[in-house]
Write a protein that holds these residues in place. Structure first.
Motif, PDB file in Angstrom:
ATOM      1  N   LYS A 246       0.828  -1.203   0.000  1.00 38.79           N
ATOM      2  CA  LYS A 246       0.000   0.000   0.000  1.00 38.79           C
ATOM      3  C   LYS A 246       0.871   1.265   0.000  1.00 38.79           C
ATOM      4  O   LYS A 246       0.562   2.250  -0.677  1.00 38.79           O
ATOM      5  CB  LYS A 246      -0.917  -0.001   1.224  1.00 38.79           C
ATOM      6  N   GLU A 247       1.962   1.244   0.755  1.00 40.04           N
ATOM      7  CA  GLU A 247       2.854   2.394   0.778  1.00 40.04           C
ATOM      8  C   GLU A 247       3.560   2.578  -0.563  1.00 40.04           C
ATOM      9  O   GLU A 247       3.727   3.707  -1.048  1.00 40.04           O
ATOM     10  CB  GLU A 247       3.892   2.220   1.908  1.00 40.04           C
ATOM     11  N   LYS A 248       3.949   1.473  -1.177  1.00 39.78           N
ATOM     12  CA  LYS A 248       4.615   1.570  -2.479  1.00 39.78           C
ATOM     13  C   LYS A 248       3.664   2.056  -3.569  1.00 39.78           C
ATOM     14  O   LYS A 248       4.092   2.712  -4.529  1.00 39.78           O
ATOM     15  CB  LYS A 248       5.207   0.213  -2.859  1.00 39.78           C
ATOM     16  N   GLU A 249       2.406   1.716  -3.413  1.00 35.25           N
ATOM     17  CA  GLU A 249       1.425   2.172  -4.402  1.00 35.25           C
ATOM     18  C   GLU A 249       1.330   3.700  -4.407  1.00 35.25           C
ATOM     19  O   GLU A 249       1.196   4.313  -5.470  1.00 35.25           O
ATOM     20  CB  GLU A 249       0.061   1.554  -4.095  1.00 35.25           C
ATOM     21  N   LYS A 250       1.412   4.320  -3.229  1.00 29.00           N
ATOM     22  CA  LYS A 250       1.364   5.778  -3.165  1.00 29.00           C
ATOM     23  C   LYS A 250       2.580   6.393  -3.846  1.00 29.00           C
ATOM     24  O   LYS A 250       2.462   7.406  -4.567  1.00 29.00           O
ATOM     25  CB  LYS A 250       1.293   6.230  -1.704  1.00 29.00           C
ATOM     26  N   GLU A 251       3.761   5.808  -3.645  1.00 25.58           N
ATOM     27  CA  GLU A 251       4.961   6.322  -4.301  1.00 25.58           C
ATOM     28  C   GLU A 251       4.867   6.148  -5.820  1.00 25.58           C
ATOM     29  O   GLU A 251       5.217   7.053  -6.581  1.00 25.58           O
ATOM     30  CB  GLU A 251       6.199   5.595  -3.772  1.00 25.58           C
ATOM     31  N   ALA A 252       4.373   4.980  -6.256  1.00 26.19           N
ATOM     32  CA  ALA A 252       4.250   4.733  -7.693  1.00 26.19           C
ATOM     33  C   ALA A 252       3.237   5.683  -8.333  1.00 26.19           C
ATOM     34  O   ALA A 252       3.398   6.092  -9.487  1.00 26.19           O
ATOM     35  CB  ALA A 252       3.850   3.277  -7.932  1.00 26.19           C
ATOM     36  N   PHE A 253       2.214   6.076  -7.578  1.00 29.98           N
ATOM     37  CA  PHE A 253       1.209   6.982  -8.108  1.00 29.98           C
ATOM     38  C   PHE A 253       1.844   8.334  -8.437  1.00 29.98           C
ATOM     39  O   PHE A 253       1.610   8.909  -9.506  1.00 29.98           O
ATOM     40  CB  PHE A 253       0.091   7.158  -7.077  1.00 29.98           C
ATOM     41  N   GLY A 254       2.664   8.867  -7.533  1.00 25.90           N
ATOM     42  CA  GLY A 254       3.318  10.158  -7.777  1.00 25.90           C
ATOM     43  C   GLY A 254       4.303  10.089  -8.936  1.00 25.90           C
ATOM     44  O   GLY A 254       4.366  11.012  -9.759  1.00 25.90           O
ATOM     45  N   ILE A 255       5.084   8.996  -9.010  1.00 24.19           N
ATOM     46  CA  ILE A 255       6.055   8.873 -10.101  1.00 24.19           C
ATOM     47  C   ILE A 255       5.349   8.793 -11.460  1.00 24.19           C
ATOM     48  O   ILE A 255       5.781   9.408 -12.437  1.00 24.19           O
ATOM     49  CB  ILE A 255       6.943   7.634  -9.869  1.00 24.19           C
ATOM     50  N   CYS A 256       4.263   8.053 -11.497  1.00 21.75           N
ATOM     51  CA  CYS A 256       3.532   7.897 -12.762  1.00 21.75           C
ATOM     52  C   CYS A 256       2.924   9.231 -13.202  1.00 21.75           C
ATOM     53  O   CYS A 256       2.918   9.553 -14.394  1.00 21.75           O
ATOM     54  CB  CYS A 256       2.456   6.848 -12.599  1.00 21.75           C
ATOM     55  N   GLU A 257       2.417  10.027 -12.277  1.00 21.12           N
ATOM     56  CA  GLU A 257       1.870  11.328 -12.652  1.00 21.12           C
ATOM     57  C   GLU A 257       2.949  12.239 -13.233  1.00 21.12           C
ATOM     58  O   GLU A 257       2.689  12.989 -14.195  1.00 21.12           O
ATOM     59  CB  GLU A 257       1.218  11.989 -11.434  1.00 21.12           C
ATOM     60  N   GLU A 258       4.154  12.190 -12.688  1.00 17.85           N
ATOM     61  CA  GLU A 258       5.258  12.989 -13.236  1.00 17.85           C
ATOM     62  C   GLU A 258       5.598  12.550 -14.655  1.00 17.85           C
ATOM     63  O   GLU A 258       5.832  13.393 -15.533  1.00 17.85           O
ATOM     64  CB  GLU A 258       6.489  12.867 -12.328  1.00 17.85           C
TER      65      GLU A 258
ATOM     66  N   ALA B  28       8.824   0.998 -16.657  1.00 15.27           N
ATOM     67  CA  ALA B  28       9.542  -0.278 -16.475  1.00 15.27           C
ATOM     68  C   ALA B  28      10.997  -0.030 -16.087  1.00 15.27           C
ATOM     69  O   ALA B  28      11.581  -0.795 -15.284  1.00 15.27           O
ATOM     70  CB  ALA B  28       9.466  -1.107 -17.758  1.00 15.27           C
ATOM     71  N   ALA B  29      11.611   1.026 -16.616  1.00 22.05           N
ATOM     72  CA  ALA B  29      12.993   1.335 -16.258  1.00 22.05           C
ATOM     73  C   ALA B  29      13.108   1.795 -14.815  1.00 22.05           C
ATOM     74  O   ALA B  29      14.136   1.571 -14.152  1.00 22.05           O
ATOM     75  CB  ALA B  29      13.543   2.408 -17.200  1.00 22.05           C
ATOM     76  N   VAL B  30      12.039   2.426 -14.286  1.00 20.97           N
ATOM     77  CA  VAL B  30      12.079   2.913 -12.908  1.00 20.97           C
ATOM     78  C   VAL B  30      11.801   1.788 -11.915  1.00 20.97           C
ATOM     79  O   VAL B  30      12.548   1.612 -10.925  1.00 20.97           O
ATOM     80  CB  VAL B  30      11.068   4.064 -12.730  1.00 20.97           C
ATOM     81  N   PHE B  31      10.745   0.974 -12.145  1.00 21.61           N
ATOM     82  CA  PHE B  31      10.312  -0.007 -11.147  1.00 21.61           C
ATOM     83  C   PHE B  31      10.907  -1.400 -11.364  1.00 21.61           C
ATOM     84  O   PHE B  31      10.788  -2.249 -10.476  1.00 21.61           O
ATOM     85  CB  PHE B  31       8.772  -0.109 -11.173  1.00 21.61           C
ATOM     86  N   ARG B  32      11.479  -1.668 -12.510  1.00 22.71           N
ATOM     87  CA  ARG B  32      12.129  -2.957 -12.777  1.00 22.71           C
ATOM     88  C   ARG B  32      11.175  -4.136 -12.577  1.00 22.71           C
ATOM     89  O   ARG B  32      11.545  -5.150 -11.962  1.00 22.71           O
ATOM     90  CB  ARG B  32      13.354  -3.124 -11.873  1.00 22.71           C
ATOM     91  N   THR B  33       9.983  -4.000 -13.069  1.00 22.95           N
ATOM     92  CA  THR B  33       8.990  -5.082 -12.979  1.00 22.95           C
ATOM     93  C   THR B  33       7.999  -4.922 -14.131  1.00 22.95           C
ATOM     94  O   THR B  33       8.089  -3.977 -14.924  1.00 22.95           O
ATOM     95  CB  THR B  33       8.254  -5.047 -11.625  1.00 22.95           C
ATOM     96  N   ARG B  34       7.056  -5.850 -14.229  1.00 19.96           N
ATOM     97  CA  ARG B  34       6.066  -5.795 -15.297  1.00 19.96           C
ATOM     98  C   ARG B  34       5.103  -4.632 -15.048  1.00 19.96           C
ATOM     99  O   ARG B  34       4.650  -4.414 -13.914  1.00 19.96           O
ATOM    100  CB  ARG B  34       5.298  -7.105 -15.394  1.00 19.96           C
ATOM    101  N   ILE B  35       4.773  -3.894 -16.124  1.00 23.31           N
ATOM    102  CA  ILE B  35       3.895  -2.723 -16.046  1.00 23.31           C
ATOM    103  C   ILE B  35       2.660  -2.986 -16.908  1.00 23.31           C
ATOM    104  O   ILE B  35       2.769  -3.434 -18.055  1.00 23.31           O
ATOM    105  CB  ILE B  35       4.602  -1.441 -16.518  1.00 23.31           C
TER     106      ILE B  35
END
Length: 379
Positions: A79-91, A134-141
């Protein structure tokens, strides 16, 4: 019959069936199961019970295990990582200038995939965005486009009734809602009053729709089923074969036995069965009777009109000879009168001339004698 449990992965998501296996699972327990997206953690909302096989979608997978404390901690970390991923994706979306609105980010339990939910007016080319993520999170998107009703389900909110949204609290699926439901319930047809915060018709219109006209309701109309394409049907125009159907206009195109093609409503068409033969015969008889009555009425009207015409012609013919005879008599009388008057005037003129000649005759002789006597004296 099989023993199943119902598992829900989101607060108001769909319920999926799993086999409990040898585990003692109770209502409300967290369980780890294998899904199409990988390993997932869900909540048991339906306890173990027997269910018929026709209601189970095969294959029925078995629950992997009951979630422990480490699994609960992993869920919190996700859940905490989802919040961080949300901000990165918006940028990243702003950097690429894509016309899309990010709604939700979801990590799978095993962190093998990140799912980004977004809304947009049309199709979006996000291939470059996927490469950057994918380059940022190193996993399937995975980027998944959703509609406005799913967006309201994710976001939540308060409806016009003052309660939390039904779709965000207990509705698992979105059922179709039509404007006819509001009309049947005698509600206002103003879209602003019967629409939810998503801009679509409110889901609660479906709740009481079936209660407004039950089986014993006199206003309930019988559901009319369309005829099968290619079947033999009976219509007012005659028997024929259905060659096409129009679902929107609720009409059928029929090729009659006479070779003519007609378009009739479903209500005016009856599929020809053995039981409906008598009904078809009665319909045809009624149609022929109506045609014969119309022909008789037309014939009577035509006969009366012809008789009136003949009588008018006869009266005209009778009037004409009378008028002609009277005109001829008048002409003759007028001719005789004019001829007599002309003769009288001519006779009067002749008599006058005769009298004048008689009166003038002696005078002329006396004058002549006097002149001759004067001439002789001069000589």
């Amino acid at each position: 019959m099989q023993t199943i449990i119902g598992v829900r992965f989101k607060k108001a998501g769909k319920i999926y069936y799993f086999a409990p296996g040898n585990l003692d699972i109770k209502l409300g327990d967290k369980v780890i199961v294998e899904t199409a997206r990988g390993m997932e953690c869900g909540e048991t909302v339906i306890g173990p019970r027997e269910e018929s096989e026709d209601k189970i979608v095969p294959p029925l997978k078995v629950v992997h295990r009951i979630a422990n404390e480490s699994d609960i901690r992993r869920i919190a970390e996700n859940k905490e990582k989802e919040k961080e991923a949300f901000g990165i994706c918006e940028e990243k979306i702003a950097a690429h200038g894509l016309p899309m609105n990010l709604v939700e980010v979801e990590y799978t339990f095993d962190m093998n995939k990140i799912i980004f939910y977004f809304t947009a007016d049309g199709r979006i080319d996000f291939r470059e965005l996927v490469k950057d993520l994918a380059a940022v999170f190193r996993t399937r998107i995975e980027l998944r486009q959703i509609g406005v009703r799913d967006e309201a389900k994710f976001m939540g909110g308060i409806g016009c009734c003052g309660r939390p949204l039904c779709c965000a609290t207990f509705l698992g699926d979105f059922e179709p809602v039509s404007i006819r439901m509001a009309k049947d319930q005698n509600l206002s047809l103003n879209p602003t009053k019967i629409s939810g915060i998503c801009g679509r018709l409110m889901c609660c219109l479906k709740y009481e729709n079936d209660c407004y006209c039950g089986e014993n309701c006199p206003h309930k109309q019988k559901k009319i089923m369309p005829p099968s394409q290619g079947s033999r049907v009976v219509s007012v125009e005659g028997e024929g074969k259905v060659i096409s159907l129009n679902q929107q206009r609720r009409s059928a195109t029929i090729l009659l036995d006479s070779g003519r093609t007609i378009v009739a409503a479903w209500e005016d068409v009856i599929e020809k069965d053995e039981d409906d033969t008598s009904m078809a015969a009665s319909m045809m008889a009624a149609y022929e009777e109506q045609e014969s009555e119309a022909a008789e009425i037309l014939a009577e009207d035509f006969g009366e009109g012809a008789e009136n015409k003949h009588s008018d012609r006869g009266e005209r013919r009778e009037r004409r000879p009378r008028e002609n005879r009277e005109n001829r008599d008048n002409r003759r009388e007028g001719g005789h009168r004019s001829h007599n008057s002309h003769n009288r005037s001519r006779d009067s003129r002749d008599a006058g001339h005769r009298r004048g000649n008689r009166d003038n005759r002696p005078k002329n002789n006396k004058r002549g004698d006097k002149r001759s006597r004067d001439n002789r004296e001069r000589h």
